[in-house]
Design an enzyme around this catalytic site. Structure first.
Site, mmCIF file in Angstrom:
data_model
loop_
_atom_site.group_PDB
_atom_site.id
_atom_site.type_symbol
_atom_site.label_atom_id
_atom_site.label_comp_id
_atom_site.label_asym_id
_atom_site.label_seq_id
_atom_site.Cartn_x
_atom_site.Cartn_y
_atom_site.Cartn_z
ATOM 1 N N HIS A 31 0.941 -1.339 -0.109
ATOM 2 C CA HIS A 31 0.060 0.058 -0.124
ATOM 3 C C HIS A 31 0.886 1.445 0.120
ATOM 4 C CE1 HIS A 31 0.817 -0.757 4.345
ATOM 5 N NE2 HIS A 31 0.546 0.465 4.694
ATOM 6 N N ASP B 193 5.734 4.735 5.059
ATOM 7 C CA ASP B 193 6.540 3.732 5.874
ATOM 8 C C ASP B 193 6.704 2.585 4.931
ATOM 9 O OD1 ASP B 193 3.854 2.982 6.173
ATOM 10 O OD2 ASP B 193 4.348 2.416 8.176
ATOM 11 N N HIS C 297 7.668 7.312 -18.150
ATOM 12 C CA HIS C 297 9.217 7.664 -17.996
ATOM 13 C C HIS C 297 9.772 6.953 -19.275
ATOM 14 C CE1 HIS C 297 13.278 6.776 -16.522
ATOM 15 N NE2 HIS C 297 13.253 8.027 -15.703
#
Length: 460
Positions: free
Chosen positions: A100, A104, A198
Site C-alpha cells: 500500500h 512507511d 518515464h
C-alpha cells in the site's frame, strides 16, 4: 531512450490497458518442476510501523527464490538496510511489490531504484524491474523519477491492482480547529490525472480482479516480463486487506513438485532385460539403458522392447504422486485479512502485522487496545494468531511493531516480544510464532520442520 521506448511501446501496445488473466483451472493444475526445486529464504529489512527507531527500520522485506530477489515494501532507508544485510545483490532484484502507498512502506522506492541502477552495467540493458502495487503506484514512481531527472540503464514496468471495492476504513479525526482531509481522500487525489510515462518505462498493466466481484476479489499476477525461474515454477497472487487506504497481501505459490520414479519396482528389470539392452544399443546407440530413467523423471515417455514388441512406458506408470509446493504469504497493513484467507490457506510461512499489543502489566486494557488498532486499520497479536489459525498456517511471523517495542536483545525488549508472541500462540494453537527483528533471515525449506532452529538474525 526514445527509440528504445518506442520499440517496446509497439510490442506491448495491446497489453497496455488491461491484462487477460490465466484460466482459473491453471491455479490448480500440477506443473512439472526441476528435480531439485529452488532454494528460498525470507529476510526482514524493516519491522517498525510508521517511523523508524534506533533498533528498527520501517517496513521492508526481501524474498529470495533461486537467484532472484523480490522486495516487498520498501520504506525509507531500505537501501541502507540492503547494504547492511550484505547478502542481497541489488543487480539481482527483479521485482518490487508494494502492499500500500503509506510512506512507511514505499518512500524508499526511488532510492532503491537508484541503487539498482548503480549496480547494473552497460551490458545489462535487457534487465527489467517489475513493480506491482495498488492504483497510484505508477504516478508516485513517475513523479519521483521524472522530477529528479533520474535516468536508468534498466527498463521497468509498473502494473497496478485495480478494483472497484477498496476495503477502506475512515479513521476518526482528533478534535482540532483545523480539519485535515483523511489519507483516503488525499490518496484518491493522485488518481484523477496521469503523469507522463518515464522514458525507460514499459507500458504497464491495469490488473482487474480475477473473476469475482466485491470486497473478496483477488488478483492473479502476471509473470515477470523477462521470464525466469520464479515465473516458470511459481504462481503469484494478491488479495485485498482492510486498511485506511487500499492495501493488499501477496502470495507466492510454488507449483506441485513432480513425484519421483519408483526404481524399487519392476521398472529396472524391464529396462535392463537382455532383449531391451540389445534393442537400445542397436536402435538408439544407448549403452546403459538405465539412463532412460532420467527421461522418465523429466516427464517424458520412453520405449523399450519386450517379447519382440515395442512398448511405451509413461512416467505416471512408475512415478510417486506429486507433492504440494511451498506457499509464502506476505500481508500489508490490515485490521481484517479474511478476504485473502483462501489464498493464504495452508501457507508454509505467513508474515502478518502486529502493530498494537495490550501490556496488562502497564495497565492497558485489551479491549481498548483492540478498538484503537482496528480504528487505525491495524492488528494485534491475537488478531494475527486467530487469522493464522483459520488458514492453518505452519509458521507465523509477526512484524510492523509500534515504536514502543524495541528490536534489540536487551532483557526488557525480549520480555515484551515474548509476551507478544505468547498472545499470538494462544490464539493460533501452536508454538510456531516468531516476532521479527531487522535482518532476521528465515529459510523456507522443501520439508519444513519447526523446532525453533534455523532462524538467524543478520546472517546470510
Amino acid at each position: 531512450w526514445a527509440s528504445r521506448n518506442t520499440q517496446h511501446t509497439r510490442q506491448q501496445k495491446q497489453s497496455a490497458l488491461t491484462m487477460e488473466h490465466r484460466e482459473n483451472e491453471e491455479q490448480n493444475k500440477p506443473h512439472p518442476l526441476p528435480i531439485k526445486p529452488l532454494d528460498a529464504r525470507f529476510m526482514f529489512l524493516g519491522t517498525a510501523s510508521m517511523s523508524p527507531s534506533s533498533t528498527r527500520n520501517v517496513s521492508g522485506n526481501a524474498l529470495q527464490i533461486g537467484k532472484e530477489w523480490t522486495i516487498i515494501d520498501c520504506g525509507e532507508g531500505t537501501q541502507h538496510q540492503i547494504l547492511k544485510a550484505k547478502c542481497i545483490s541489488p543487480a539481482k532484484i527483479n521485482r518490487i511489490f508494494i502492499t500500500h502507498l503509506h510512506g512507511d512502506h514505499c518512500f524508499g522506492l526511488p532510492g532503491l531504484l537508484c541503487m539498482i541502477n548503480n549496480a547494473v552495467t552497460d551490458t545489462e540493458e535487457d534487465k527489467i524491474v517489475h513493480l506491482i502495487g495498488p492504483k497510484g503506484l505508477r504516478n508516485m514512481t513517475r513523479a519521483a523519477l521524472l522530477s529528479s531527472g533520474m535516468a536508468t540503464l534498466f527498463r521497468f514496468r509498473i502494473d497496478e491492482l485495480w478494483s472497484n471495492n477498496d476495503n477502506i476504513i475512515i479513521p476518526k479525526q482528533k478534535n482540532s480547529s483545523h480539519k485535515h482531509p483523511t489519507s483516503n481522500k488525499l490518496h484518491h487525489y493522485s488518481q484523477v490525472f496521469e503523469i507522463p510515462q518515464h522514458p525507460s518505462e514499459l507500458p504497464g498493466l491495469n490488473i482487474e480482479p480475477n473473476g469475482k466481484d466485491g470486497a473478496s476479489a483477488t488478483w492473479v499476477l502476471p509473470p515477470h516480463p523477462g521470464g525466469g525461474n520464479v515465473s516458470t515454477d511459481w504462481t503469484l497472487y494478491a488479495g485485498p486487506l482492510v486498511h485506511t487506504i487500499a492495501s493488499v497481501g501477496y502470495v507466492f505459490q510454488e507449483h506441485f513438485h513432480r513425484g519421483k520414479i519408483d526404481t524399487s519396482s519392476t521398472l529396472k528389470a524391464r529396462i535392463l532385460s537382455t532383449e531391451n539392452r540389445s534393442y537400445q544399443k542397436k536402435e538408439n546407440g544407448v549403452k546403459n539403458p538405465l539412463q532412460l530413467l532420467g527421461e522418465l523423471q523429466q516427464g517424458r515417455s520412453i520405449q523399450i522392447q519386450e517379447c519382440s514388441k515395442i512398448v511405451e512406458i509413461k512416467p505416471e506408470d512408475y512415478m510417486t504422486p506429486p507433492t504440494p509446493g511451498r506457499k509464502i504469504a506476505v500481508l500489508g497493513d490490515t485490521c481484517d485479512s479474511r478476504a485473502i484467507s483462501s489464498l493464504v490457506a495452508n501457507a508454509n510461512l505467513l508474515v502478518h502485522e502486529s502493530t498494537n499489543y495490550a501490556n496488562i502489566e502497564e495497565g492497558e486494557e485489551p479491549e481498548t487496545v483492540l478498538q484503537m488498532a482496528v480504528l487505525r486499520g491495524h492488528s494485534t497479536p491475537a488478531m494475527s494468531g486467530t487469522f493464522a489459525k483459520c488458514c492453518a498456517v505452519k509458521l507465523l511471523l509477526l512484524t510492523h511493531f509500534s515504536a514502543r517495542y524495541k528490536g534489540d536483545e536487551s532483557k526488557e525488549s525480549l520480555a515484551v516480544m515474548d509476551q507478544i508472541v505468547k498472545e499470538a500462540q494462544d490464539h493460533l494453537g501452536h508454538e510456531h510464532v516468531i516476532a521479527a527483528r531487522d535482518f532476521m533471515e528465515v529459510p523456507i525449506p522443501i520439508k519444513q520442520h519447526h523446532k525453533g532452529g534455523g532462524i538467524a538474525a543478520g546472517a546470510c
